[in-house]
Design an enzyme around this catalytic site. Structure first.
Site, PDB file in Angstrom:
ATOM      1  N   TYR A  36       0.697  -1.330   0.154  1.00 38.85           N
ATOM      2  CA  TYR A  36       0.127  -0.225  -0.007  1.00 38.85           C
ATOM      3  C   TYR A  36       0.672   0.739   0.178  1.00 38.85           C
ATOM      4  CZ  TYR A  36      -4.106   3.259   1.382  1.00 38.85           C
ATOM      5  OH  TYR A  36      -4.614   4.098   1.642  1.00 38.85           O
ATOM      6  N   LYS A  91     -21.552 -18.400 -11.302  1.00 38.44           N
ATOM      7  CA  LYS A  91     -20.845 -18.407 -12.611  1.00 38.44           C
ATOM      8  C   LYS A  91     -19.516 -17.592 -12.235  1.00 38.44           C
ATOM      9  CE  LYS A  91     -24.171 -19.249 -15.826  1.00 38.44           C
ATOM     10  NZ  LYS A  91     -24.039 -19.088 -17.589  1.00 38.44           N
TER      11      LYS A  91
END
Length: 387
Positions: A36, A91
């Site tokens: 980060y 899915k």
């Protein structure tokens, strides 16, 4: 506990079936600085100078957007965007489990097609591909067409391309069983919505010229204003005789070699099957109930029977196509899911069946070779395109 209660309990226990995992461990200030701040500033400045590098340094290079408006959910109809979320979440789970592909479900409101296009275009920088799902015709045609024109990443509609690919694979092997040349087979397609029209177009591209399209008003003809422009335009391309307008399935099923149903339950009768050519092929793919009961169809002389259900042999299911397809797209850098690619994938799926019989014309959805074969077909096609 009933099955319904068990399913609800399972999904509620996990708040769905997906999660996000980290690829980096952050256990120290040094880790934090690299993953980060301040480390990401290095990445941000590099991408700002060369935007295409986002695909190398961020998950946008491996993330697929699974987009639905819930307007045409298989077997359920228009249940709305929120109702469509469980389907695309499932899915996304299959993408990850079967092909290692990261996909995120996104529901959009049922706004005009141009607004859907604008929404997807505006968020497209975060993704390497777009998978459209359960969007009703004819708006799905317009949405996919415009996205393909405006985006430089693959756009795929599972109800169109996915269905068409698996149907073609099944018909390739069904014709082997019945001793037919698919290119000369007479095929009637009942149900000319998103799946039916896409299937007809792919079969036509693969060389099948004897196609008859039937929908709610009867045979689709170029002159019939009750059908949308996409249906009429393709009927014109087929050269469908104007005299067939208003002719019903019962009027045109005689002497057909194959029936492909992408419509509704119980629309095909045993007596109609009996009028088809010898050793007919019947794909009754409506879910949850097929166009004709398989036992009835076989009793009427059907040689090769396929459905969309796991209850019977020869389940024609899009799961055979999309995981390996997108694995190949992301691995090869291919940008378009064109007809040539769809034929290549269908051929690979057909070849995955080692010993073709009347009860095994498509591979099982649990066949471990399916994703490998489809992925390789996409990579090979991409290499050929670059030559």
């Amino acid at each position: 506990m009933t099955e319904s209660e068990d399913i609800l309990r399972l999904h509620a226990a996990h708040t769905g079936v997906l999660d996000i995992k980290s690829d980096l461990s952050v256990t120290s200030k040094a880790d934090l600085g690299k993953a980060y701040t301040p480390g990401v500033a290095i990445i941000s400045k590099k991408i700002a100078a060369e935007p295409e590098l986002k695909n190398k340094y961020t998950m946008s290079g491996k993330l697929v957007a699974l987009v639905t408006d819930g307007s045409a959910v298989l077997g359920l109809g228009n249940i709305g965007p929120a109702g469509g979320l469980p389907v695309i979440e499932g899915k996304a789970l299959l993408y990850k489990d079967l092909a290692g592909i990261n996909a995120i479900p996104i529901a959009v409101n049922q706004v005009p097609a141009d607004e859907v296009v604008a929404t997807i275009k505006n968020i497209s920088l975060s993704f390497a591909g777009i998978h459209l799902e359960d969007i009703a015709a004819p708006r799905c045609f317009e949405i996919e067409e415009k996205l393909n024109q405006e985006l430089d990443i693959p756009v795929y509609h599972d109800d169109q391309e996915g269905t068409a690919i698996v149907v073609l694979a099944g018909l390739i092997n069904a014709c082997k069983v019945t001793g037919r040349d698919l290119k000369y087979a007479h095929v009637v397609i009942n149900g000319v919505g998103a799946s039916g029209l896409a299937t007809a177009k792919l079969l036509f591209h693969a060389g099948v010229k004897n196609l008859t399209l039937v929908d709610v008003y009867g045979v689709v003809t170029a002159e019939d204003s009750r059908y949308n422009k996409y249906q009429r335009d393709f009927a014109r391309q087929l050269g469908t005789a104007p005299s067939l307008k208003n002719k019903k399935l019962a009027d045109v099923i005689k002497n057909q070699d194959a029936f492909v149903g992408l419509s509704d339950k119980n629309v095909l009768s045993a007596s109609e099957v009996e009028t088809m050519n010898a050793d007919p092929i019947v794909f009754a793919l409506a879910n949850p109930d097929p166009e004709i009961n398989p036992k009835v169809a076989i009793g009427a002389g059907t040689k090769v029977m396929a459905t969309g259900s796991s209850q019977y042999p020869n389940q024609v299911n899009n799961i055979l196509a999309f995981p390996g397809l997108f694995k190949g797209l992301l691995g090869s850098g291919l940008k378009k899911v064109d007809f040539g690619l769809q034929v290549a994938i269908a051929s690979a799926l057909a070849d995955t069946v080692e010993s073709v019989t009347a009860t095994e014309i498509v591979p099982s959805v649990f066949n471990e070779n399916v994703v490998k074969k489809v992925n390789q077909a996409v990579i090979d096609y991409a290499k050929h395109q670059k030559k």
